[in-house]
Write a protein that holds these residues in place. Structure first.
Motif, PDB file in Angstrom:
ATOM      1  N   UNK A  86     -91.143  29.496  53.388  1.00  0.00           N
ATOM      2  CA  UNK A  86     -90.062  30.413  53.761  1.00  0.00           C
ATOM      3  C   UNK A  86     -89.270  30.831  52.539  1.00  0.00           C
ATOM      4  N   UNK A  87     -88.986  29.837  51.684  1.00  0.00           N
ATOM      5  CA  UNK A  87     -88.220  30.133  50.475  1.00  0.00           C
ATOM      6  C   UNK A  87     -88.938  31.176  49.629  1.00  0.00           C
ATOM      7  N   UNK A  88     -90.230  30.941  49.421  1.00  0.00           N
ATOM      8  CA  UNK A  88     -91.008  31.871  48.597  1.00  0.00           C
ATOM      9  C   UNK A  88     -91.011  33.258  49.225  1.00  0.00           C
ATOM     10  N   UNK A  89     -91.252  33.286  50.533  1.00  0.00           N
ATOM     11  CA  UNK A  89     -91.330  34.577  51.213  1.00  0.00           C
ATOM     12  C   UNK A  89     -90.014  35.325  51.069  1.00  0.00           C
ATOM     13  N   UNK A  90     -88.920  34.579  51.254  1.00  0.00           N
ATOM     14  CA  UNK A  90     -87.612  35.221  51.207  1.00  0.00           C
ATOM     15  C   UNK A  90     -87.347  35.765  49.803  1.00  0.00           C
ATOM     16  N   UNK A  91     -87.668  34.937  48.800  1.00  0.00           N
ATOM     17  CA  UNK A  91     -87.398  35.339  47.428  1.00  0.00           C
ATOM     18  C   UNK A  91     -88.239  36.563  47.061  1.00  0.00           C
ATOM     19  N   UNK A  92     -89.547  36.486  47.379  1.00  0.00           N
ATOM     20  CA  UNK A  92     -90.424  37.582  46.969  1.00  0.00           C
ATOM     21  C   UNK A  92     -90.086  38.846  47.746  1.00  0.00           C
ATOM     22  N   UNK A  93     -89.652  38.687  48.979  1.00  0.00           N
ATOM     23  CA  UNK A  93     -89.299  39.880  49.745  1.00  0.00           C
ATOM     24  C   UNK A  93     -88.099  40.574  49.108  1.00  0.00           C
ATOM     25  N   UNK A  94     -87.151  39.732  48.666  1.00  0.00           N
ATOM     26  CA  UNK A  94     -85.946  40.274  48.073  1.00  0.00           C
ATOM     27  C   UNK A  94     -86.257  40.938  46.725  1.00  0.00           C
ATOM     28  N   UNK A  95     -87.066  40.231  45.927  1.00  0.00           N
ATOM     29  CA  UNK A  95     -87.382  40.767  44.606  1.00  0.00           C
ATOM     30  C   UNK A  95     -88.361  41.928  44.698  1.00  0.00           C
ATOM     31  N   UNK A  96     -88.944  42.081  45.866  1.00  0.00           N
ATOM     32  CA  UNK A  96     -89.873  43.172  46.114  1.00  0.00           C
ATOM     33  C   UNK A  96     -91.102  43.095  45.207  1.00  0.00           C
ATOM     34  N   UNK A  97     -91.401  41.906  44.733  1.00  0.00           N
ATOM     35  CA  UNK A  97     -92.649  41.779  43.982  1.00  0.00           C
ATOM     36  C   UNK A  97     -93.167  40.374  44.194  1.00  0.00           C
ATOM     37  N   UNK A  98     -94.449  40.245  44.237  1.00  0.00           N
ATOM     38  CA  UNK A  98     -95.012  38.924  44.478  1.00  0.00           C
ATOM     39  C   UNK A  98     -95.971  38.594  43.344  1.00  0.00           C
ATOM     40  N   UNK A  99     -95.616  37.564  42.580  1.00  0.00           N
ATOM     41  CA  UNK A  99     -96.414  37.211  41.396  1.00  0.00           C
ATOM     42  C   UNK A  99     -97.631  36.409  41.776  1.00  0.00           C
ATOM     43  N   UNK A 100     -98.527  36.227  40.824  1.00  0.00           N
ATOM     44  CA  UNK A 100     -99.767  35.523  41.153  1.00  0.00           C
ATOM     45  C   UNK A 100     -99.483  34.047  41.434  1.00  0.00           C
ATOM     46  N   UNK A 101     -98.436  33.504  40.784  1.00  0.00           N
ATOM     47  CA  UNK A 101     -98.069  32.116  41.080  1.00  0.00           C
ATOM     48  C   UNK A 101     -97.705  31.953  42.536  1.00  0.00           C
ATOM     49  N   UNK A 102     -96.896  32.902  43.010  1.00  0.00           N
ATOM     50  CA  UNK A 102     -96.443  32.821  44.401  1.00  0.00           C
ATOM     51  C   UNK A 102     -97.615  32.968  45.359  1.00  0.00           C
ATOM     52  N   UNK A 103     -98.507  33.909  45.013  1.00  0.00           N
ATOM     53  CA  UNK A 103     -99.667  34.119  45.884  1.00  0.00           C
ATOM     54  C   UNK A 103    -100.485  32.838  45.961  1.00  0.00           C
ATOM     55  N   UNK A 104    -100.698  32.228  44.794  1.00  0.00           N
ATOM     56  CA  UNK A 104    -101.463  30.982  44.785  1.00  0.00           C
ATOM     57  C   UNK A 104    -100.765  29.903  45.589  1.00  0.00           C
ATOM     58  N   UNK A 105     -99.457  29.852  45.444  1.00  0.00           N
ATOM     59  CA  UNK A 105     -98.673  28.838  46.147  1.00  0.00           C
ATOM     60  C   UNK A 105     -98.818  29.008  47.663  1.00  0.00           C
ATOM     61  N   UNK A 106     -98.678  30.240  48.105  1.00  0.00           N
ATOM     62  CA  UNK A 106     -98.797  30.504  49.546  1.00  0.00           C
ATOM     63  C   UNK A 106    -100.197  30.149  50.019  1.00  0.00           C
ATOM     64  N   UNK A 107    -101.172  30.543  49.236  1.00  0.00           N
ATOM     65  CA  UNK A 107    -102.562  30.265  49.567  1.00  0.00           C
ATOM     66  C   UNK A 107    -102.787  28.758  49.706  1.00  0.00           C
ATOM     67  N   UNK A 108    -102.263  28.029  48.716  1.00  0.00           N
ATOM     68  CA  UNK A 108    -102.439  26.568  48.737  1.00  0.00           C
ATOM     69  C   UNK A 108    -101.741  25.943  49.932  1.00  0.00           C
ATOM     70  N   UNK A 109    -100.512  26.430  50.166  1.00  0.00           N
ATOM     71  CA  UNK A 109     -99.743  25.892  51.298  1.00  0.00           C
ATOM     72  C   UNK A 109    -100.521  26.053  52.596  1.00  0.00           C
ATOM     73  N   UNK A 110    -101.033  27.254  52.808  1.00  0.00           N
ATOM     74  CA  UNK A 110    -101.751  27.526  54.043  1.00  0.00           C
ATOM     75  C   UNK A 110    -103.027  26.691  54.112  1.00  0.00           C
ATOM     76  N   UNK A 111    -103.659  26.535  52.951  1.00  0.00           N
ATOM     77  CA  UNK A 111    -104.883  25.746  52.904  1.00  0.00           C
ATOM     78  C   UNK A 111    -104.596  24.307  53.324  1.00  0.00           C
TER      79      UNK A 111
END
Lengths: 149, 683
Positions: free
Chosen positions: B29-54
């Motif tokens: 949630x934190x990542x989603x909120x931050x990236x939504x606000x910053x309006x950009x999603x870095x590769x670190x965040x993408x990997x993090x989300x991917x790992x979390x879901x995995x």
């Protein structure tokens, strides 16, 4: 409650050990599995505004345990508790309660054929146990302590 | 029969699963909120989300929670696409809607997991939406079902190496087509298998690898094992969940020469497999990024520890001040020295145990980010949430208590407090609409406040509303501003004309207040029209250890919480007033206060009846004051309040003014009074 009902059936079918005690010259008993301690009567701290039969609370190894006067609870005449009187500590679910009785009698092995179910369901007395010498009322700890549910 | 939601044998893992997955979703949630606000999603965040879901996918599958696992899998797929092609174009707001929806669904499921009455939710609708979103992203590729591993040959290479020991038996397990995560199933199965035999090797070798699931569904799972009772092992394999068939496979007479490649790797895998089968069901660790210096402990263990420490402190007191010591006579120097040392140590122990239970309030604050985000989406108020003092540490139990009240208060602040953007503009408010959550200590209390720079409250409006609802208990002119504001937290009070999704029914705030009061907390309100409102929560720092003054009444030992005591004094004859109705009062420095005879209140016989001989205790709580009368003060001390046994529930002890009891140093028991209940009866 359903679990306890099952236990009741279990006892009349399987029998088991009971701890019998005397109060006002009559024999009562608990299933031994419900009893955790038998202790001398320690100093009892009275609690205001509770019925007579609740004598108060005791400190049982750091735990505060309420104590019930068995004679008063069953409406027997007041007797004098002496040095042979004691408190039977019961474990009922997640909590404990102490029962003051005149004296503890015996631990007895009861066979299923000695057990008769009480016609009153959900009462303080669950079963009547007949042994060679006497008749014992086997009590339901939860009903005794908390009343009928 | 009750069907458990999770696989049998996993019950003891539930807590860990709930804790870990909850934690991960919080971070997500934190990542989603931050990236939504910053309006950009870095590769670190993408990997993090991917790992979390995995991870969630894996652990949910391990627990046998197919629905959660499948949903997490869908999100994982989505991020697989984004990870592979960061430039892929997609509808961002829609993506975040989907992600938040998925995260909420998973959270809900975790909340309900231990409740047998709530059935497993069906996420297929949401999954469908995610899948169709993913196909839109992939464009024309959507029709192709291909996963990452397209190496689906007919059989594994090197299934039967030349040098294989002849004791090694080989079994082939085929999973049903409907099995969602065969690799996870296999892992669980092998762990069980490890208990009856020695697993030498599996094909695919690494069940944790990305393509393992596909390999198993295409080629089956091969297990090589050494077993004393092969039948038992086979039986176990056959009864595995979702297993379609399991059979022993014989080495073909002539096997092709083995390629060299897997040899080294395989060795490692053997070790790994052994480890996996030997280890008691440990949940999948979340990778190396968790600091190893942290451990998570079950809260009830800490509760037990705190109980024990409290008992040690009490026992120590009873040893050091034992009456037996008086008879020993002259030289106790060494004893006294050691007991001082012991006291120092136990004090320190107590502090440490208390500090273990301390967590920063930020955990409760962070959750509010999400509340604000959702409300901003709906109400278009564009509110900023600011934290102050979020590193303030409080007892874990307090943080848990805080969640609900904070949620209510923050929602209220945004919904009622902050004005619509155009109204703000009309009023010339230039500063951005802000809700500030702050935390800090004040003497023995934690103070949490929620401040908004919105409309504030209009005392006249509140008064009119209170009057309309028949809430006034004294003439209108006698109400102070503070009292008027506190109408807001009374039951059945809502000034919002229309009821919105978030607030307006007037039930929230009084529930909040009641819940806080249960743990000794207080809620107060202040406001300034046009400038905003402040809601303040005060909770005592420690919920269990209380300073009390013990008094004796007719031989009974009762204790009054120190927090409620203003002073103790002796009463002179001329300060005692008894009116015509028999009401008794005490004059204390020109103030007239009701006299409460504790002996009478608690129906205790034999207490002191002469007011000049007893001791008077001036008590005050929640603005109510009275004078208590007891025979004498025995001592002041720290006690651990224990609730009364459920056996005593029918006698409503709390309502008669008894909060609980405590075991004292000498083993005796004292009853702790609930001053609020007592004062409410007389004042």
């Amino acid at each position: 409650m359903s679990e306890e009902n099952e236990e009741k059936k279990d006892f009349s079918e399987t029998g088991g050990q009971i701890l019998s005690f005397l109060s006002d010259g009559r024999f009562f008993a608990f299933e031994i599995t419900a009893v955790t301690d038998i202790i001398e009567i320690p100093e009892i701290t009275r609690i205001p505004r509770v019925p007579d039969f609740i004598r108060g609370v005791i400190n049982l190894r750091g735990k505060v345990v309420p104590v019930i006067d068995f004679r008063k609870k069953l409406g027997f005449p007041d007797g004098i508790y002496d040095d042979r009187s004691c408190i039977i500590v019961l474990e009922i679910g997640s909590y404990q309660a102490g029962i003051i009785c005149d004296r503890v009698s015996d631990v007895e092995n009861i066979l299923p054929e000695q057990v008769a179910q009480s016609p009153v369901s959900g009462g303080t007395v669950k079963f009547f146990v007949t042994t060679a010498k006497k008749r014992i009322s086997l009590l339901d700890p939860a009903v005794l302590v908390k009343g009928r549910t | 029969m009750i069907v458990p939601k999770f696989e049998s044998g996993m019950e003891n893992m539930v807590d860990m699963f709930v804790f870990e997955s909850g934690d991960l979703l919080e971070k997500l949630d934190e990542i989603l909120m931050r990236t939504e606000q910053e309006d950009s999603i870095g590769s670190d965040d993408i990997n993090e989300i991917f790992r979390t879901m995995h991870t969630i996918k894996g652990s949910a599958a391990m627990m046998g929670l197919q629905n959660m696992s499948a949903l997490a899998h869908a999100v994982e797929d989505l991020f697989y696409i984004i990870r592979e092609d960061p430039n892929v174009s997609y509808d961002k707001p829609a993506l975040y809607e989907l992600l938040f929806a998925a995260s909420d669904s998973l959270k809900n499921e975790i909340d309900n997991i231990q409740d047998e009455d709530v059935p497993l939710s069906d996420f297929s609708e949401l999954e469908g939406r995610i899948h169709s979103f993913a196909s839109v992203m992939k464009g024309g590729d959507a029709a192709k079902t291909g996963g990452p591993s397209q190496n689906g040959g007919e059989a594994y290479e090197n299934l039967f190496p030349e040098d294989e020991n002849e004791n090694v038996l080989t079994y082939k397990v085929i999973y049903a087509d409907t099995c969602a995560m065969p690799d996870m199933r296999a892992m669980v199965l092998l762990r069980a298998l490890g208990k009856v035999c020695e697993i030498v090797k599996t094909f695919p070798a690494d069940l944790d690898a990305d393509g393992a699931g596909d390999d198993i569904s295409q080629k089956g799972l091969y297990v090589k094992l050494i077993a004393d009772e092969p039948d038992k092992a086979l039986e176990l394999l056959k009864t595995g969940i979702n297993v379609a068939s399991a059979e022993q496979v014989k080495k073909p007479e002539k096997s092709a020469p083995a390629p060299v490649k897997p040899a080294v790797e395989a060795d490692e895998q053997v070790k790994k497999a052994k480890e996996q089968s030997a280890k008691p069901a440990a949940p999948k660790k979340q990778g190396e990024k968790h600091e190893q210096s942290m451990i998570s402990v079950k809260l009830d263990k800490l509760d037990r520890l705190l109980d024990l420490v409290a008992e040690i402190v009490i026992t120590e007191g009873s040893v050091i001040s034992s009456p037996d010591l008086k008879n020993v006579g002259e030289n106790l120097d060494r004893f006294n020295k050691s007991s001082r040392e012991l006291k120092k140590l136990t004090d320190e122990l107590q502090d440490v145990v208390m500090s273990i239970r301390m967590v920063p309030v930020s955990t409760a604050f962070q959750k509010m980010n999400r509340v604000i985000r959702d409300m901003n989406q709906k109400l278009k108020k564009n509110v900023t949430l600011v934290f102050e003092g979020q590193e303030t540490e409080v007892d874990k139990s307090i943080v848990d208590i805080l969640n609900d009240p904070l949620m209510h208060i923050v929602r209220n602040a945004v919904d009622h407090g902050i004005e619509d953007p155009q109204i703000r503009a009309e009023q010339g408010k230039t500063e951005p609409p802000t809700v500030t959550l702050s935390a800090g200590y004040d003497s023995n209390e934690v103070v949490i406040s929620c401040r908004d720079n919105g409309a504030g409250m209009d005392t006249a409006k509140l008064m009119a509303k209170a009057k309309k609802n028949g809430m006034l208990t004294k003439p209108e002119s006698e109400y102070t501003e503070k009292e008027i504001y506190n109408f807001v937290v009374a039951a059945g009070f809502s000034t919002n004309e229309k009821i919105t999704e978030y607030s307006g029914r007037g039930v929230g705030m009084d529930v909040v207040k009641k819940n806080l009061e249960k743990v000794g907390g207080k809620l107060s309100v202040d406001s300034k029209l046009g400038e905003g409102s402040v809601f303040t929560i005060k909770i005592p720092l420690s919920l269990s250890i209380v300073d009390v003054m013990s008094v004796e009444i007719g031989g009974e030992n009762l204790s009054v919480p120190m927090a409620a005591i203003k002073e103790a004094f002796s009463c002179k004859e001329e300060n005692y007033i008894c009116d015509a109705d028999g009401n008794e009062f005490i004059m204390l420095r020109d103030k007239c206060m009701p006299l409460i005879r504790l002996a009478k209140h608690f129906e205790i016989d034999g207490g002191e009846t002469d007011v000049t001989k007893g001791i008077m205790i001036h008590c005050r709580q929640d603005g109510k004051q009275a004078v208590l009368m007891a025979d004498r003060i025995t001592t002041d001390q720290q006690v651990v309040v224990k609730p009364f046994s459920p056996v005593l529930d029918p006698y409503r002890l709390k309502e008669s003014g008894m909060a609980g009891c405590s075991v004292l140093g000498d083993g005796s028991i004292t009853i702790i009074l609930d001053m609020k209940e007592i004062l409410d009866k007389y004042v």
